[in-house]
Design a protein around this motif. Structure first.
Motif, short mmCIF file in Angstrom:
data_model
loop_
_atom_site.label_atom_id
_atom_site.label_comp_id
_atom_site.label_asym_id
_atom_site.label_seq_id
_atom_site.Cartn_x
_atom_site.Cartn_y
_atom_site.Cartn_z
N LEU A 71 6.17 50.76 -15.09
CA LEU A 71 6.41 52.01 -15.82
C LEU A 71 6.73 51.72 -17.29
O LEU A 71 6.24 52.40 -18.20
N TYR A 72 7.54 50.71 -17.51
CA TYR A 72 7.91 50.28 -18.87
C TYR A 72 6.68 49.92 -19.68
O TYR A 72 6.51 50.35 -20.83
N ILE A 101 12.45 56.83 -20.73
CA ILE A 101 11.78 56.46 -19.47
C ILE A 101 11.49 54.96 -19.44
O ILE A 101 11.71 54.28 -18.43
N GLY A 109 9.54 49.40 -11.72
CA GLY A 109 10.23 49.74 -12.96
C GLY A 109 9.55 49.13 -14.18
O GLY A 109 9.41 49.79 -15.22
N GLY A 148 17.74 58.85 -13.40
CA GLY A 148 17.91 58.60 -14.82
C GLY A 148 17.55 59.82 -15.66
O GLY A 148 18.25 60.16 -16.63
N TRP A 191 14.94 53.01 -19.27
CA TRP A 191 15.57 53.15 -17.95
C TRP A 191 14.80 52.35 -16.90
O TRP A 191 15.39 51.64 -16.07
N GLY A 192 13.46 52.45 -16.92
CA GLY A 192 12.66 51.68 -15.97
C GLY A 192 12.88 50.19 -16.14
O GLY A 192 12.96 49.43 -15.16
N VAL A 233 14.24 56.58 -11.01
CA VAL A 233 13.79 57.13 -12.29
C VAL A 233 14.20 58.61 -12.40
O VAL A 233 14.66 59.07 -13.45
N GLY A 236 11.65 53.60 -6.44
CA GLY A 236 11.48 53.68 -7.89
C GLY A 236 11.47 55.10 -8.40
O GLY A 236 12.11 55.42 -9.42
#
Length: 417
Positions: free
Chosen positions: A350-351, A89, A347, A403, A92-93, A400, A396
Motif C-alpha cells: 500500500l505504501y 495512508i 502494508g 488508522g 500508516w501502512g 488501515v 490489513g
C-alpha cells in the motif's frame, strides 16, 4: 524543549549498508517456505515478478527522494505531491507493516539463535537491545549494519557452496513444478517475496540524516536493490535444487537444511550465525525506518506530537523509537512469523502504491525515470496486495481502516478547538 530536526551524518556507503542490512535479512532466511508452499518451484517466477514491481518502486522512491530530502519517505512524498490523506495512508501502512516486519525478524533471529522454548523471550530481548543501539545515534546504526551485512553474506556464501557440493533434488525444475501453484499461487508467492525487497525504503525514510541526499539517496537505493536481487536469486535456486519445492515448503530453516545436505559438520553453525546476524541487521534497519516515519507523522500531527522530539545529544527521534520498540515487543509476544510476513507485505505494498502515484504526478523537471515504470509499479502493488493470503488482506484492511478512523476523529477534534 528538544529540537525536532535530525542531523546529516550518513554517506553513500552508510546508506547502502543500511538498505542491504534490511533486505538481506528481511527474507533470505525466512520467506522461502511460505513462497514455496504457495507456488512450488514457481516461486522463481514469483521472485521475478516481485523484483520487477520492487524495481519500479525503487525508482519511484529514488525520484521522489531526490526532490524531497526529508524524513518520512513516502509519507512526506505523498503529502507533498498528492495531499495529506494520501500521505497519511502511506505512512500508516508503512508504520504498521514494518512494525510487523520487526516482529518477524526478531522471531527469525530467535528461531536460529535461541534454545527450544526460549524463542519469544530471546526475540523480545533482541528488539530491546537494537532499540537501544538506535537510541545512541544513527552512525552507530550504520556501523552495526556494515558488520552484520558482511557476516550475513559470508554465511550465505558458505551455505550456497555447501548445498551445491551435493547432487540436486530430482525433478526440482520442470514445467510441472514451475506451474504447480497456478497463476494465483505464483502471484501470492510474489507478494510474499516482495517482503524481501522492501528494505530500500529504510534509505528513503532517513532523508534528513544523509549528506547530499539528492545525489546519495537515489544512488544508494538502486545499488542496494541490485545487490539484494542477485543474492536472492542465487539463494532461491540453491534451496530449491537442494530440497525440492516440497522440501522447501515443509522446512522451517530451508537455507540451513539445504547446506546440511553437504554433510559438513561445521556448516550448521555458520548458517545459524549468518541467519541470526541477517535477522538482527534487518531488525536494526527496520526500527530505524519505522521511527523516522513515525517522527515525520508526529511532526505533522498525524500521530501524537509527543513523539516528534529529537534527543539533544544523540540526534535521534528517541520517543518514536521507544514507542515503536514497545509495539514490536507486544507483537513478538502475540504473532507467528508467517502471519507477520503477510501482514507486513500488505502494508508496504500500500505504501509503495502511493509512492508510484506520487512519482507519476511529479513535474517533468523532477522526472528521472519513465512514467511507465510508475504505472507498472502501482498496478503491481495492487495486484500483489490482493493476492496475498486472505488473512493478511483482511487484517490489513481492518488496521488501515482503524488508522483512517483515527485521523477522521483527530481532524474533527482539531476543527472544534
Amino acid at each position: 524543549m528538544t529540537s525536532s530536526s535530525l542531523h546529516r551524518r550518513l554517506g553513500l556507503g552508510d546508506a547502502v549498508f543500511i538498505g542491504l542490512g534490511s533486505m538481506i535479512g528481511a527474507g533470505v532466511f525466512a520467506v522461502w517456505a511460505p513462497a514455496a508452499d504457495a507456488a512450488g518451484t514457481g516461486l522463481l517466477i514469483g521472485l521475478a515478478i516481485a523484483a520487477i514491481v520492487a524495481f519500479c518502486n525503487a525508482t519511484s522512491s529514488a525520484q521522489l527522494a531526490a526532490a524531497y530530502p526529508t524524513s518520512g519517505g513516502t509519507y512526506a512524498y505523498g503529502r507533498a505531491e498528492l495531499g495529506p490523506w494520501w500521505g497519511f495512508i502511506a505512512g500508516w501502512g508503512f508504520v504498521v507493516g514494518k512494525i510487523a516486519s520487526c516482529a518477524a525478524m526478531a522471531l527469525t533471529f530467535a528461531a536460529y539463535a535461541a534454545p527450544a522454548g526460549w524463542e519469544r523471550p530471546v526475540a523480545i530481548a533482541a528488539v530491546i537491545a537494537l532499540t537501544a543501539v538506535n537510541w545512541f545515534g544513527v552512525t552507530r546504526t550504520a556501523g552495526a549494519a556494515r558488520v552484520i551485512v558482511v557476516i550475513s553474506l559470508g554465511a550465505l556464501a558458505a551455505a550456497v557452496t555447501a548445498a551445491f557440493s551435493t547432487s540436486a533434488a530430482p525433478g526440482w525444475f520442470s514445467a510441472e513444478t514451475l506451474m504447480q501453484g497456478g497463476g494465483y499461487g505464483i502471484l501470492q508467492s510474489a507478494g510474499l517475496l516482495f517482503f524481501a525487497f522492501a528494505g530500500y525504503a529504510r534509505i528513503a525514510t532517513m532523508g534528513e540524516e544523509v549528506r547530499d541526499p539528492r545525489r546519495v539517496i537515489p544512488r544508494a537505493i538502486v545499488i542496494a536493490f541490485l545487490v539484494a536481487l542477485a543474492v536472492y536469486a542465487v539463494v532461491a535456486v540453491t534451496v530449491l535444487s537442494a530440497l525440492g519445492p516440497a522440501g522447501v515448503a515443509a522446512s522451517t530453516e530451508p537455507v540451513a537444511d539445504a547446506a546440511a545436505r553437504s554433510g559438513w559438520a561445521w556448516i550448521g553453525v555458520v548458517v545459524r550465525v549468518g541467519a541470526a546476524a541477517a535477522s538482527l541487521g534487518a531488525l536494526l534497519a527496520l526500527i530505524a525506518g519505522v521511527t523516522r516515519t513515525t517522527f515525520a507523522m508526529s511532526r505533522e500531527g498525524d500521530l501524537p506530537r509527543l513523539l516528534d522530539r529529537v534527543h539533544p545529544r544523540w540526534g535521534v527521534p528517541h520517543r518514536a523509537e521507544l514507542a515503536a520498540g514497545l509495539v514490536a515487543v507486544t507483537l513478538v509476544a502475540l504473532v507467528d512469523m508467517r502471519g507477520a510476513i503477510g501482514f507486513s507485505s500488505f502494508g508496504v505494498l500500500l505504501y509503495y502504491f502511493v509512492a508510484n502515484v506520487a512519482a507519476f504526478r511529479q513535474r517533468r523537471d523532477a522526472r528521472r525515470y519513465p512514467a511507465a515504470l510508475q504505472i507498472v509499479g502501482a498496478t503491481g502493488c495492487l495486484v500483489l496486495a490482493a493476492t496475498l493470503p486472505w488473512q493478511s488482506v483482511v487484517g490489513g484492511v481492518i488496521v488501515v481502516g482503524a488508522g483512517v478512523l483515527y485521523r477522521v476523529i483527530r481532524l474533527r477534534v482539531a476543527r472544534q478547538d
